[in-house]
Design an enzyme around this catalytic site. Structure first.
Site, PDB file in Angstrom:
ATOM      1  N   SER A 182      53.953  57.493   0.026  1.00 22.97           N
ATOM      2  CA  SER A 182      54.178  56.271  -0.747  1.00 22.97           C
ATOM      3  C   SER A 182      55.606  55.752  -0.685  1.00 22.97           C
ATOM      4  CB  SER A 182      53.767  56.484  -2.200  1.00 22.97           C
ATOM      5  OG  SER A 182      54.403  57.609  -2.747  1.00 22.97           O
ATOM      6  N   HIS A 210      47.206  54.986  -1.092  1.00 21.98           N
ATOM      7  CA  HIS A 210      47.853  53.819  -0.492  1.00 21.98           C
ATOM      8  C   HIS A 210      47.145  53.323   0.759  1.00 21.98           C
ATOM      9  CE1 HIS A 210      51.362  53.350  -3.057  1.00 21.98           C
ATOM     10  NE2 HIS A 210      51.337  54.665  -3.180  1.00 21.98           N
ATOM     11  N   LYS A 241      45.435  50.388  -7.204  1.00 26.87           N
ATOM     12  CA  LYS A 241      46.235  49.707  -6.167  1.00 26.87           C
ATOM     13  C   LYS A 241      45.349  48.647  -5.491  1.00 26.87           C
ATOM     14  CE  LYS A 241      48.972  53.942  -5.652  1.00 26.87           C
ATOM     15  NZ  LYS A 241      49.960  53.716  -6.714  1.00 26.87           N
TER      16      LYS A 241
HETATM   17  C1  PLP Z   1      49.900  58.948  -3.304  1.00 29.26           C
HETATM   18  C2  PLP Z   1      49.623  58.695  -4.748  1.00 29.26           C
HETATM   19  N1  PLP Z   1      48.761  59.491  -5.384  1.00 29.26           N
HETATM   20  C3  PLP Z   1      48.469  59.306  -6.683  1.00 29.26           C
HETATM   21  C4  PLP Z   1      49.044  58.294  -7.409  1.00 29.26           C
HETATM   22  C5  PLP Z   1      48.708  58.127  -8.852  1.00 29.26           C
HETATM   23  O1  PLP Z   1      47.715  57.149  -8.984  1.00 29.26           O
HETATM   24  P1  PLP Z   1      47.254  56.681 -10.440  1.00 29.26           P
HETATM   25  O2  PLP Z   1      48.141  55.552 -10.828  1.00 29.26           O
HETATM   26  O3  PLP Z   1      45.820  56.303 -10.283  1.00 29.26           O
HETATM   27  O4  PLP Z   1      47.424  57.869 -11.333  1.00 29.26           O
HETATM   28  C6  PLP Z   1      49.940  57.432  -6.792  1.00 29.26           C
HETATM   29  C7  PLP Z   1      50.564  56.338  -7.574  1.00 29.26           C
HETATM   30  O5  PLP Z   1      51.714  56.062  -7.538  1.00 29.26           O
HETATM   31  C8  PLP Z   1      50.252  57.639  -5.425  1.00 29.26           C
HETATM   32  O6  PLP Z   1      51.134  56.862  -4.802  1.00 29.26           O
END
Ligand code: PLP
Length: 397
Positions: A182, A210, A241
């Site tokens: 990310s 992502h 997202k």
């Molecule tokens: C790779 C990744 N996994 C998990 C999450 C967490 O997602 P959520 O907002 O649904 O908890 C994010 C969010 O920033 C992320 O970038």
């Protein structure tokens, strides 16, 4: 609070402030979209995970509004008590069909999906192999689990192989990775990971938060992009997202593993169901993605245009095809200043410094959306040029 106790926390806050690293929230007084209103001013948003522009899409809002009317606001329950509506099951089936997996389980967030995964499925006898740059929620999920942890150097397949080779004594092995990292917009080498997993008899888990809805054939994510559909055992993802941007997450994959999560996974058992409006709207978002490739095409075209423009201006960016574009600056104060100058010029682009990225890798992370027009992106490039010169990142003309 006792004065001495309070001072411990205040000193930490002062330290952050002295470094110029205090994170400030800027409240938005409009829907999440390409243009947002902050402090009575309309500005161009370049930092949302709203990749396909579905966070404020009329069809998604209509689906949410219908669900509000027919299924109410809240579930007031966890799933296994009385918190399961037909909408939850319908979304789970929809995600399984979309990702071409056997079964899916919903969570309140992808953070919960990741923290509820490892400790449920693995124990002391097992081993988990994790990329050093994995998302915080994977790291925390692994911390909660008693399995032996091995961290392999970021996307270093030789290191992963070496660790896997020496870990054959364990009952089960699983390799865990982000599909797209990310902070960098970098796609994991999933074909090589699956090859190694097959050679050394390991399972594979990919957090595709992502990439779902964006990359690969039909928007099926980094797994489709890397040509490893059917070779990944567990996929976690977010509804926060590309899939509408509200909240909620899921784990999707092999049926026995998902069935076990439904019986034992703590965030699933002990936290409320997602509200009906999200279940209905996320399903609509997936239906739109499946039936409207133009959204993804526009996103990819916008991304290529903006990446090319930044490079032509002389910015150092991490190369790739993903709408996450990190503009590397390397100094925390200069990075914050760049973000401030951009904000004044009508661009919302946030600075990232330690601990969100490693020290010395401070950056502005831009995220492109299908909701951006070409004019928006041209305007943004002009403002990046001006800000880069005024902050001293680009040479003055
Ligand atoms: C790779 C990744 N996994 C998990 C999450 C967490 O997602 P959520 O907002 O649904 O908890 C994010 C969010 O920033 C992320 O970038």
């Amino acid at each position: 609070m006792h004065e001495e106790i309070t001072s411990v926390f205040l000193r930490q806050l002062e330290h952050i402030q002295e470094q110029g690293l205090k994170k400030e929230e800027r409240p938005i007084a409009s829907p999440q979209d390409a243009h947002i209103v902050v402090k009575d001013r309309e500005i161009l948003n370049l930092c949302a995970n709203n990749y396909l522009g579905l966070a404020n899409h009329p069809a998604v809002i209509e689906a949410a509004a219908q669900a509000l009317k027919t299924r109410g606001y809240g579930m007031a329950s966890v799933r296994f008590i009385c918190g399961t509506q037909d909408l939850h099951q319908s979304l789970e089936n929809c995600i399984s069909r979309f990702l071409e997996t056997e079964e899916t389980i919903l969570y309140s967030s992808c953070f919960d999906a990741n923290t509820g995964l490892f400790e449920t499925l693995f124990s002391e006898e097992d081993a988990i192999f994790s990329d050093t740059l994995n998302h915080a929620s994977i790291i925390d999920g692994i911390r909660l689990c008693k399995a032996k942890r091995y961290r392999y150097r970021h996307t270093d397949m030789d290191d992963l192989e070496c660790l896997l080779k020496n870990a054959q004594k364990h009952r089960l092995r699983i390799v865990a990775t982000d599909g797209v990292f990310s902070m960098d917009g970098e796609i994991a080498p999933l074909a090589e990971i699956c090859d190694l997993a097959e050679t050394y008899d390991a399972l594979v888990m990919v957090d595709d938060s992502h990439a779902t809805g964006i990359l690969g054939k039909g928007g099926r994510g980094s797994i489709a992009h890397c040509g490893v559909t059917g070779r990944v055992d567990l996929i976690t993802g977010t509804l926060g997202k590309a899939l509408g941007g509200a909240s909620g997450g899921f784990t999707s994959g092999r049926r026995p593993l998902i069935d076990l999560l439904r019986q034992r996974s703590r965030p699933y058992l002990f936290s409320n169901s997602i509200p009906p409006i999200i279940a209905a709207a996320a399903k609509k978002a997936i239906d739109l993605i499946a039936s409207a490739p133009e959204l993804r095409n526009r996103l990819l075209e916008n991304t290529a245009f903006f990446r090319k423009g930044l490079q032509a201006l002389g910015f150092i960016i991490k190369r790739g095809i993903h709408p996450i574009i990190p503009i590397l600056i390397g100094d925390p104060v200069q990075t914050q200043e760049m973000s401030r100058v951009l904000f004044k010029a009508g661009i919302y682009a946030v600075a990232f410094s330690y601990p969100v990225v490693p020290e010395g890798q401070d950056r502005i992370r831009v995220q492109i959306s299908a909701a951006h027009s070409r004019e928006d992106l041209k305007f943004a490039l002009q403002q990046f040029e001006n800000a880069g010169k005024s902050v001293g990142i680009l040479a003055p003309t």
